[in-house]
Design a protein around this motif. Structure first.
Motif, PDB file in Angstrom:
ATOM      1  N   ARG A   1      -9.216   2.390  46.438  1.00  0.00           N
ATOM      2  CA  ARG A   1      -8.918   1.311  47.689  1.00  0.00           C
ATOM      3  C   ARG A   1      -9.837   0.916  47.689  1.00  0.00           C
ATOM      4  N   ILE A   2     -10.905   2.399  48.227  1.00  0.00           N
ATOM      5  CA  ILE A   2     -12.310   2.042  48.834  1.00  0.00           C
ATOM      6  C   ILE A   2     -12.909   0.696  48.549  1.00  0.00           C
ATOM      7  N   LEU A   3     -13.206   1.442  46.636  1.00  0.00           N
ATOM      8  CA  LEU A   3     -13.993   0.357  46.382  1.00  0.00           C
ATOM      9  C   LEU A   3     -13.691  -1.184  46.068  1.00  0.00           C
TER      10      LEU A   3
ATOM     11  N   LYS B   1     -21.658  -9.609  59.733  1.00  0.00           N
ATOM     12  CA  LYS B   1     -23.148  -9.961  59.392  1.00  0.00           C
ATOM     13  C   LYS B   1     -22.536 -10.781  57.864  1.00  0.00           C
ATOM     14  N   ASN B   2     -21.794 -10.824  57.074  1.00  0.00           N
ATOM     15  CA  ASN B   2     -21.267 -10.897  56.221  1.00  0.00           C
ATOM     16  C   ASN B   2     -20.695 -12.402  56.443  1.00  0.00           C
TER      17      ASN B   2
ATOM     18  N   SER C   1     -26.093  -7.526  41.429  1.00  0.00           N
ATOM     19  CA  SER C   1     -25.873  -6.387  42.144  1.00  0.00           C
ATOM     20  C   SER C   1     -24.557  -5.190  41.971  1.00  0.00           C
ATOM     21  N   GLN C   2     -23.382  -5.951  41.151  1.00  0.00           N
ATOM     22  CA  GLN C   2     -21.743  -5.775  41.152  1.00  0.00           C
ATOM     23  C   GLN C   2     -21.555  -5.549  39.931  1.00  0.00           C
TER      24      GLN C   2
ATOM     25  N   GLU D   1     -16.617  -6.777  50.078  1.00  0.00           N
ATOM     26  CA  GLU D   1     -17.072  -6.824  51.349  1.00  0.00           C
ATOM     27  C   GLU D   1     -19.072  -7.121  50.564  1.00  0.00           C
ATOM     28  N   GLN D   2     -18.800  -7.808  49.621  1.00  0.00           N
ATOM     29  CA  GLN D   2     -20.067  -7.419  49.046  1.00  0.00           C
ATOM     30  C   GLN D   2     -21.155  -6.317  48.827  1.00  0.00           C
TER      31      GLN D   2
END
Length: 291
Positions: free
Chosen positions: A264-266, A71-72, A84-85, A272-273
């Motif tokens: 790593r997950i973050l 989708k991205n 948002s970040q 991936e926005q």
């Protein structure tokens, strides 16, 4: 029957669902976006992998992760909102004293205090804070605690008490201008679940008779951020890694290793926005509220 999402025309033009490079992309056709999202949601693992491979995307991960990734790539309004970040994140994962048999009144004391500073623009860990704490209420670690965390009795016996470590942590935040009068940017703490702050941190502040720092009242529960972004059930740390086709690095229940795996997950979520703003807060009594 497999759902068909139309691919780019052979002459370099685009057809229907392919938005990339569309000169009219600024005028989003929300019905078309909804249709494409719906069609992607109905792709099976093999189909979504083929679409990602065609576009040069990473095809490693669970079907929920791969659908979001597709989708991205395909939908123009799936780009991240700059609001948002944040520029910086501080990943926390405390280890605390514990007994094999759970007791509601047991005073958990932090014995490992790790923190990793993530720079969103650089997309990497740029610094770390890591100290051990000497427990004062239950200075002798249980055999279960030592086995679980890998922290020896000698390690905590020679460590400084929580209030001293907390003061040094505050100085570390000050050195990066994340707090204080010279604060240069907003940042957020990131944890794996609510317990680090709502249980261990607040409990230790009370035991040490130190005020709760105001900048610790809100944080990002990465489980909730992950679940919202990929539209999957809220997973554990190992579950999030599995979704991303990553293996745990280090030893589980070692605070600094857990923190590095959360980071790593973050970093994947950042790239991936994903929307990454504080999503939980806690009260002085330790109650957790969703934001």
């Amino acid at each position: 029957m497999a759902t068909c999402i139309e691919e780019p025309a052979s002459n370099g033009g685009t057809q229907n669902a392919n938005f990339k490079g569309d000169p009219f992309a600024s005028k989003i056709d929300h019905k078309k976006v909804a249709r494409v999202n719906h069609e992607i949601n109905n792709l099976n693992m093999q189909e979504v992998k083929l679409r990602l491979q065609h576009r040069g995307g990473d095809d490693n991960g669970s079907v929920e992760v791969l659908r979001k990734r597709l989708k991205n790539l395909m939908v123009p309004n799936n780009k991240v909102d700059n609001r948002s970040q944040l520029l910086y994140y501080v990943v926390i994962d405390f280890e605390a004293t514990c007994e094999e048999e759970k007791c509601n009144n047991y005073p958990h004391e932090i014995i490992e205090f790790p923190a990793l500073l993530i720079d969103t623009k650089k997309r990497e860990i740029v610094d770390q804070f890591h100290m051990y704490c000497k427990p004062e209420v239950n200075p002798k670690l249980s055999e279960f605690c030592t086995k679980l965390t890998g922290i020896s009795q000698e390690r905590v016996d020679t460590a400084e008490p929580f209030h001293v470590v907390l003061s040094k942590f505050h100085d570390w935040l000050l050195s990066h201008k994340l707090v204080g009068n010279k604060r240069k940017t907003n940042f957020a703490f990131v944890t794996d679940g609510p317990s680090d702050f709502s249980k261990f941190f607040i409990g230790n502040c009370k035991l040490a008779n130190v005020p709760l720092p105001p900048y610790c009242r809100k944080y990002i529960n990465i489980q909730r951020a992950f679940s919202a972004h990929y539209r999957c059930k809220k997973p554990s740390l190992s579950g999030m890694l599995e979704h991303l086709a990553l293996k745990f690095e280090g030893r589980p229940h070692v605070g600094i290793d857990d923190a590095k795996n959360i980071a790593r997950i973050l970093l994947v979520l950042i790239s991936e926005q994903a929307a990454l703003l504080p999503n939980e807060r806690y009260s002085a009594s330790g109650n957790v509220y969703h934001i």
